[in-house]
Write a protein that holds these residues in place. Structure first.
Motif, PDB file in Angstrom:
ATOM      1  N   TYR A 176     -12.539  -1.032  -7.570  1.00 48.86           N
ATOM      2  CA  TYR A 176     -13.390  -1.719  -6.596  1.00 48.86           C
ATOM      3  C   TYR A 176     -14.413  -0.757  -6.015  1.00 48.86           C
ATOM      4  O   TYR A 176     -14.240   0.468  -6.025  1.00 48.86           O
ATOM      5  CB  TYR A 176     -12.558  -2.364  -5.482  1.00 48.86           C
ATOM      6  CG  TYR A 176     -11.807  -1.403  -4.587  1.00 48.86           C
ATOM      7  CD1 TYR A 176     -12.426  -0.794  -3.493  1.00 48.86           C
ATOM      8  CD2 TYR A 176     -10.459  -1.115  -4.810  1.00 48.86           C
ATOM      9  CE1 TYR A 176     -11.742   0.073  -2.663  1.00 48.86           C
ATOM     10  CE2 TYR A 176      -9.765  -0.246  -3.984  1.00 48.86           C
ATOM     11  CZ  TYR A 176     -10.406   0.344  -2.913  1.00 48.86           C
ATOM     12  OH  TYR A 176      -9.722   1.211  -2.086  1.00 48.86           O
ATOM     13  N   SER A 235      -3.476  -2.653 -10.662  1.00 54.25           N
ATOM     14  CA  SER A 235      -4.529  -3.167  -9.796  1.00 54.25           C
ATOM     15  C   SER A 235      -5.871  -3.070 -10.506  1.00 54.25           C
ATOM     16  O   SER A 235      -5.964  -2.631 -11.652  1.00 54.25           O
ATOM     17  CB  SER A 235      -4.559  -2.369  -8.486  1.00 54.25           C
ATOM     18  OG  SER A 235      -4.954  -1.029  -8.742  1.00 54.25           O
ATOM     19  N   GLU A 236      -6.934  -3.440  -9.792  1.00 52.78           N
ATOM     20  CA  GLU A 236      -8.281  -3.417 -10.342  1.00 52.78           C
ATOM     21  C   GLU A 236      -9.150  -2.413  -9.583  1.00 52.78           C
ATOM     22  O   GLU A 236      -8.913  -2.148  -8.402  1.00 52.78           O
ATOM     23  CB  GLU A 236      -8.921  -4.801 -10.252  1.00 52.78           C
ATOM     24  CG  GLU A 236      -8.174  -5.882 -11.022  1.00 52.78           C
ATOM     25  CD  GLU A 236      -8.174  -5.638 -12.517  1.00 52.78           C
ATOM     26  OE1 GLU A 236      -9.165  -5.068 -13.019  1.00 52.78           O
ATOM     27  OE2 GLU A 236      -7.187  -6.013 -13.179  1.00 52.78           O
ATOM     28  N   TYR A 247     -10.142  -7.189  -2.980  1.00 53.60           N
ATOM     29  CA  TYR A 247      -9.526  -6.026  -3.629  1.00 53.60           C
ATOM     30  C   TYR A 247      -8.154  -5.764  -3.027  1.00 53.60           C
ATOM     31  O   TYR A 247      -7.824  -6.268  -1.943  1.00 53.60           O
ATOM     32  CB  TYR A 247     -10.406  -4.786  -3.470  1.00 53.60           C
ATOM     33  CG  TYR A 247     -10.478  -4.250  -2.050  1.00 53.60           C
ATOM     34  CD1 TYR A 247      -9.761  -3.120  -1.679  1.00 53.60           C
ATOM     35  CD2 TYR A 247     -11.249  -4.882  -1.073  1.00 53.60           C
ATOM     36  CE1 TYR A 247      -9.820  -2.626  -0.377  1.00 53.60           C
ATOM     37  CE2 TYR A 247     -11.313  -4.399   0.217  1.00 53.60           C
ATOM     38  CZ  TYR A 247     -10.593  -3.272   0.566  1.00 53.60           C
ATOM     39  OH  TYR A 247     -10.642  -2.793   1.846  1.00 53.60           O
ATOM     40  N   LYS A 299     -16.037  -8.024  -0.774  1.00 51.93           N
ATOM     41  CA  LYS A 299     -15.290  -7.778  -2.000  1.00 51.93           C
ATOM     42  C   LYS A 299     -13.807  -8.109  -1.808  1.00 51.93           C
ATOM     43  O   LYS A 299     -13.212  -7.760  -0.787  1.00 51.93           O
ATOM     44  CB  LYS A 299     -15.444  -6.306  -2.408  1.00 51.93           C
ATOM     45  CG  LYS A 299     -14.621  -5.863  -3.599  1.00 51.93           C
ATOM     46  CD  LYS A 299     -15.172  -6.403  -4.883  1.00 51.93           C
ATOM     47  CE  LYS A 299     -14.426  -5.822  -6.082  1.00 51.93           C
ATOM     48  NZ  LYS A 299     -14.948  -6.347  -7.365  1.00 51.93           N
ATOM     49  N   GLN A 345      -6.604 -12.827  -5.620  1.00 51.81           N
ATOM     50  CA  GLN A 345      -7.924 -13.195  -6.112  1.00 51.81           C
ATOM     51  C   GLN A 345      -8.319 -14.602  -5.686  1.00 51.81           C
ATOM     52  O   GLN A 345      -9.506 -14.896  -5.506  1.00 51.81           O
ATOM     53  CB  GLN A 345      -7.958 -13.062  -7.631  1.00 51.81           C
ATOM     54  CG  GLN A 345      -7.832 -11.618  -8.104  1.00 51.81           C
ATOM     55  CD  GLN A 345      -7.661 -11.484  -9.602  1.00 51.81           C
ATOM     56  OE1 GLN A 345      -7.335 -12.450 -10.296  1.00 51.81           O
ATOM     57  NE2 GLN A 345      -7.865 -10.274 -10.115  1.00 51.81           N
TER      58      GLN A 345
END
Length: 689
Positions: free
Chosen positions: A626, A623-624, A655, A653, A267
């Protein structure tokens, strides 16, 4: 929201999406089904064109796909993701450049390096090494005619009875290739590539050849690559019923490996390299040459016989933080099958009988090293693998619209190691030999509901012996077994095409990676999980959205590829019903294609992962989600000249494209994340003559 409730809600929302999506024509390969016999013209007996391949796969009572190379050649076509990203059920994500995670229906979930659980072929000739592991960086997307995907246990015609199925990369022949094509493309991150390919028919001979070279600095620090690929084949039509074809494939692949990052590092700056990877000069370079011959004869009675032989020579130079892997692999294999039609109980009866044999030896060394310079030998093994596969399929046509299909495969595998360096392992001899054997049956039903609609179902078993990466002198693994039930439909109406499958697999002894040290991604120990379960929904939809919007004769089409896969332990003694980490539960690709009659086209697209996924078996860290936006455009100036632009991740983005797998992160942020590529724009020109 509880996981089970979320799964049910997602399935319901998917059904509503299918019900309300506009109806239209597809851009993914899907059938005009009609008669299920293969009737497309075969210019080359030993190589099917796109139409013949589509008709062939439409005879399979299970999930399949044909991807025309034209669908990915329109942009930056480099990776396995570029080729198969719009194929439901296939998850392909780049770890770095062309190094990728490839999984079909949850195959090889714990393999975050190389690949396992899928049979790879080029022109029907096996690519996998003798122990079952494989790489795909030497596959050149620009040297392909189409790609055939056989999901799950639907690849019996190639002797593949694995959880993930098979992928066959088909190259053109002199019959299907323009005389000459030159292509240049370049773009972000110092990316540049040049390719030249040619083909022709000269009397009874035809030939195809492609040469390409690619260079890139990569979007991350220490992620450069330089790859050269040569693909050639030449066929001799001895008679209208007899043809032999020779193949030569060569690849020189060189790639820096920047390693994984923690989520915080990703990030903060996804372009940075893992300090340990960069500090030890981690790379993955290999030189590979494959030669093969395949001969096809169609008898006067209409039976088809195929037989071939192939040899592979591969040298791997692979410095990593824990040591330098130095391997030389030599494989030799042979294959053959007979496809015939006859009568049984006065009904049409089609049969296939075949075999695969392969022998391989790998001189596997591990050295201590300083930034890639060897300082001392740590390990030296001669790894020998043998595989024998015998298979057969019976297809009984109960009437004009209903087929009953039975199949059986016998697999026998040997994995043996001779320890040539007793100094490792505390001075103990690490030699061993293990044998694996299993029958894998299959039952299926294929119903031609109408001229353009098919419904199918199958029940199949699969068996996979371990690779050398999954076994050792102290760890005797059982072969992975699975039982899969699948139902689905494919077809078209005047307004929509579809390809939908639902499956559930119950696995015994699934290969699962357990990391001894979560801070060290190379400390993995692979063990058999007692019982696991894979289940999912695969939906491919496409078609015209509107016509004559801006000009008479223009078209606007849409494509949707949706994959829902849930992979879990089943009452495991340690992990209960936890998710098996590694890939997202849902993956969506969608695009619009606008084409103007003057020759230009525009294609906006999205890539969407609605929810993050776990990176550890204990399900404590993940994880996140996206959403990525892309845009492609091209201009066909004439029959011989085309320009294109391909914009990716246009919102820049940050990711994680994929992750590695650990045992229990305890909620701690460790280097498990492979950053996805930031914004990139690529452009190219293609000239034919």
């Amino acid at each position: 929201m509880p996981i089970d409730a979320r799964f049910k809600l997602t399935t319901l929302s998917t059904g509503l999406l299918v019900a309300f999506v506009p109806m239209a024509q597809t851009t993914f390969a899907n059938p005009a089904l009609g008669n299920v016999e293969v009737q497309a013209q075969r210019e080359a007996l030993s190589a099917a064109n796109v139409q013949a391949a589509t008709e062939k796969l439409n005879q399979i009572a299970g999930g399949t796909a044909v991807v025309d190379a034209k669908s990915f050649e329109a942009g930056k076509a480099v990776t396995i993701k570029d080729m198969l990203d719009f194929t439901p059920g296939v998850f392909a994500q780049s770890r770095v450049n062309e190094e990728a995670r490839l999984s079909i229906r949850g195959s090889g979930l714990s393999r975050t390096f190389h690949m396992r659980g899928i049979r790879l072929l080029q022109d029907g000739i096996p690519i996998n090494l003798a122990d079952g592991g494989s790489d795909f960086q030497d596959i050149d997307p620009l040297a392909l005619q189409h790609v055939e995907v056989y999901k799950g246990a639907n690849a019996l015609q190639y002797g593949a009875a694995s959880l993930g199925g098979a992928i066959n990369f088909v190259t053109p022949t002199g019959y299907t290739t323009p005389n000459c094509v030159a292509r240049l493309d370049a773009g972000s991150h110092e990316f540049a590539r040049a390719q030249f390919k040619t083909g022709n028919v000269l009397g009874h001979w035809d030939y195809f050849a492609s040469l390409s070279q690619l260079r890139s600095d990569g979007f991350r620090q220490f992620s450069g690559q330089k790859n050269t690929r040569l693909n050639t084949n030449a066929g001799l039509k001895i008679s209208p019923q007899l043809e032999t074809r020779f193949y030569l494939i060569h690849g020189d692949m060189n790639q820096e490996l920047p390693g994984n990052l923690s989520k915080a590092q990703l990030q903060t700056d996804p372009t940075q390299a893992n300090a340990a990877s960069a500090g030890t000069n981690s790379q993955r370079d290999f030189l590979i040459t494959r030669v093969a011959n395949k001969t096809t004869w169609v008898s006067p009675a209409g039976s088809e016989y195929n037989a071939g032989i192939y040899a592979v020579n591969k040298n791997l130079y692979h410095p990593l933080s824990f040591g330098l892997i130095d391997q030389q692999t030599r494989d030799v294999g042979t294959f053959g099958n007979r496809i015939a039609q006859g009568k049984l109980f006065n009904l049409r009866h089609d049969t296939t009988l075949g075999y695969n044999l392969v022998w391989g030896v790998t001189e596997a060394r591990i050295f201590n090293h300083i930034r890639g310079d060897r300082t001392g030998l740590r390990s030296y093994e001669d790894q020998k693998a043998e595989n024998m596969e015998l298979y057969g399929e019976s297809r009984l046509h109960l009437n004009d619209s209903l087929q009953w299909i039975t199949g059986l495969q016998w697999t026998h595998a040997v994995r043996s190691v001779e320890d040539e360096f007793f100094g490792d392992n505390g001075g103990l001899d690490g030699s061993y030999e293990r044998r694996y054997a299993k029958f894998s049956p299959k039952l299926g039903v294929l119903w031609q509901a109408s001229n353009a609609v098919q419904v199918y179902g199958n029940l199949s078993r699969a068996f996979e012996p371990p690779t050398f990466s999954e076994t050792s002198s102290t760890r005797a693994l059982e072969g992975q077994e699975s039982t899969t039930f699948e139902v689905g439909s494919r077809g078209e109406t005047a307004k929509v095409r579809w390809d939908i499958s639902v499956y559930q697999s119950r696995l015994k002894n699934e290969f699962v990676t357990f990391l001894l040290n979560p801070l060290n991604p190379f400390s993995g120990v692979i063990q058999n999980a007692e019982n696991t379960r894979h289940q999912g929904v695969e939906i491919g939809l496409a078609g015209p959205f509107a016509n004559n919007m801006l000009s008479q004769g223009d078209t606007l089409e849409w494509t949707l590829a949706y994959t829902l896969g849930r992979f879990r332990f089943n009452n495991d003694r340690v992990y209960g019903n936890a998710f098996i980490p590694g890939i997202p539960e849902e993956y969506v690709r969608a695009k619009l294609d606008y084409k103007h009659p003057s020759g230009w086209s525009v294609s906006p697209n999205i890539e969407y992962v609605p929810q993050g996924y776990f990176v550890d078996l204990a399900n404590t860290f993940g994880s996140e989600p996206y959403l990525l936006l892309g845009l492609g455009a091209s201009y066909q100036a004439s029959d011989t000249l085309r320009f294109f632009v391909d914009g990716r991740n246009l919102t820049n983005k940050t990711y994680a494209a994929t992750t590695s797998v650990t045992v229990n992160a305890n909620g701690t942020d460790t280097p498990q994340f492979a950053p996805g590529e930031k914004r990139g724009v690529y452009a190219g020109v293609e000239i034919k003559w």
